[in-house]
Design an enzyme around this catalytic site. Structure first.
Site, PDB file in Angstrom:
ATOM      1  N   ASP A  21      80.336  77.111  -6.141  1.00 22.43           N
ATOM      2  CA  ASP A  21      80.292  78.468  -6.702  1.00 22.43           C
ATOM      3  C   ASP A  21      80.740  78.454  -8.164  1.00 22.43           C
ATOM      4  OD1 ASP A  21      79.827  81.168  -6.667  1.00 22.43           O
ATOM      5  OD2 ASP A  21      81.751  81.688  -5.772  1.00 22.43           O
ATOM      6  N   ASN A  69      70.846  84.631  -0.749  1.00 12.97           N
ATOM      7  CA  ASN A  69      70.434  84.381  -2.149  1.00 12.97           C
ATOM      8  C   ASN A  69      68.985  84.797  -2.424  1.00 12.97           C
ATOM      9  OD1 ASN A  69      72.437  81.359  -2.580  1.00 12.97           O
ATOM     10  ND2 ASN A  69      72.903  83.453  -3.131  1.00 12.97           N
TER      11      ASN A  69
HETATM   12  C1  FPP Z   1      76.667  79.639  -6.799  1.00 14.03           C
HETATM   13  O1  FPP Z   1      76.918  80.027  -8.104  1.00 14.03           O
HETATM   14  C2  FPP Z   1      75.623  78.652  -6.797  1.00 14.03           C
HETATM   15  C3  FPP Z   1      74.385  78.834  -6.281  1.00 14.03           C
HETATM   16  C4  FPP Z   1      73.954  80.069  -5.616  1.00 14.03           C
HETATM   17  C5  FPP Z   1      73.389  77.783  -6.378  1.00 14.03           C
HETATM   18  C6  FPP Z   1      73.907  76.400  -6.303  1.00 14.03           C
HETATM   19  C7  FPP Z   1      72.846  75.544  -6.772  1.00 14.03           C
HETATM   20  C8  FPP Z   1      72.967  74.453  -7.536  1.00 14.03           C
HETATM   21  C9  FPP Z   1      74.244  73.843  -7.907  1.00 14.03           C
HETATM   22  C10 FPP Z   1      71.760  73.823  -8.067  1.00 14.03           C
HETATM   23  C11 FPP Z   1      70.771  73.346  -7.063  1.00 14.03           C
HETATM   24  C12 FPP Z   1      71.325  72.410  -6.082  1.00 14.03           C
HETATM   25  C13 FPP Z   1      70.783  71.245  -5.721  1.00 14.03           C
HETATM   26  C14 FPP Z   1      71.351  70.544  -4.577  1.00 14.03           C
HETATM   27  C15 FPP Z   1      69.669  70.613  -6.405  1.00 14.03           C
HETATM   28  P1  FPP Z   1      76.665  81.530  -8.518  1.00 14.03           P
HETATM   29  O2  FPP Z   1      75.354  81.609  -9.191  1.00 14.03           O
HETATM   30  O3  FPP Z   1      76.845  82.430  -7.367  1.00 14.03           O
HETATM   31  O4  FPP Z   1      77.816  81.704  -9.563  1.00 14.03           O
HETATM   32  P2  FPP Z   1      78.657  83.018  -9.868  1.00 14.03           P
HETATM   33  O5  FPP Z   1      79.483  83.288  -8.634  1.00 14.03           O
HETATM   34  O6  FPP Z   1      79.482  82.591 -11.021  1.00 14.03           O
HETATM   35  O7  FPP Z   1      77.678  84.091 -10.192  1.00 14.03           O
END
Ligand code: FPP
Length: 251
Positions: A21, A69
């Site tokens: 996250d 998501n």
């Molecule tokens: C949470 O951060 C992260 C995600 C919803 C996506 C995670 C994906 C990756 C790290 C990239 C793709 C993964 C692979 C395995 C290729 P957020 O966007 O919710 O962050 P925030 O809470 O700061 O808004």
């Protein structure tokens, strides 16, 4: 003493699950679009997978995209799908002897992503240093609901008896049936919740929360989580005295 020297190599958690996250906040803090955080997040996935394999972790399970998501802006979903597609290079897995797996509603993903996922799963099937599982279009309640529906259907058809539905049987019917339960669940980004991730499987996992945003998570952060884990006493419902006694007199 460096962090890695503080790790007991005999007691590495066999299975680490991670809620990655903070990508969006990392990018926004730098005045960049959220997708820049996801792009950096992919680089961290590559590094942490190699670090975890090197230190002896056998299963690493990463929450990359939840069923919830899908409610994000279309442009962000498309950017994430493209990043996932680009990431799925068999070469990286082969180089590190990593077996690749996926859990989730894969049929909802774009066909090109599905194909690349299947190719990676197939071609890395014999790799045995570590299993890297990506949870994609996954949520635990979704997984449990589908599993219960299938079991109810089997009961209806007469091929499953209700009394055969034991805890082990349920585990064997979940998408995670090829992995042990996580020993350690890490969540980055400062939030203290598990967001519908591996609810059944984390019944006895140790939880570790850190404020670091996922794009800044590195080997040192991973080592700190493992050291913290190694200082805990896992009791599995027993008393501290029982656990100490069992450790002194293993059967
Ligand atoms: C949470 O951060 C992260 C995600 C919803 C996506 C995670 C994906 C990756 C790290 C990239 C793709 C993964 C692979 C395995 C290729 P957020 O966007 O919710 O962050 P925030 O809470 O700061 O808004």
């Amino acid at each position: 003493m460096t962090l890695i020297d503080q790790i007991d190599k005999e007691r590495i958690p066999a299975h680490i699950a991670i809620i990655m996250d903070g990508n969006g906040r990392w990018a926004q803090a730098k005045g960049q679009p959220r997708t820049a955080g996801h792009a950096q997040g992919v680089e961290v996935v590559k590094n942490i997978a190699a670090d975890a394999a090197r230190i002896g972790v056998k299963f690493l399970t990463l929450y990359a995209f939840s069923t919830e998501n899908w409610n994000r802006p279309t442009a962000e979903i498309e950017a994430l799908m493209k990043l996932i597609l680009d990431y799925l290079e068999e070469e990286t897995f082969m180089k590190n002897n990593i077996r690749f797996r996926v859990i989730g509603g894969v049929d909802l993903l774009p066909p090109a992503v599905q194909k690349r996922l299947n190719d990676c799963i197939e071609h890395t099937a014999a790799n045995d240093r570590m299993t890297l599982t990506i949870a994609l279009s996954y949520s635990s309640r979704w997984e449990l609901t589908h599993t219960m529906q299938k079991m109810a259907n089997d009961v209806k058809k007469g091929i499953l008896q209700p009394e055969d539905i034991t805890e082990d049987f349920i585990s064997s019917r979940l998408l995670t049936n090829f992995m042990p339960d996580p020993d350690l669940l890490i969540r980055t980004g400062g939030e203290l919740r598990i967001s519908n991730y591996l609810l059944w499987q984390c019944a006895y996992s140790e939880f570790y929360f850190c404020d670091t945003y996922w794009p800044d998570f590195d080997a040192e952060c991973l080592y700190k989580a493992i050291i913290d884990f190694q200082h805990r006493q896992r009791r599995f419902g027993k008393t501290g005295d029982q656990v100490r006694e069992e450790a002194q007199n293993p059967s």
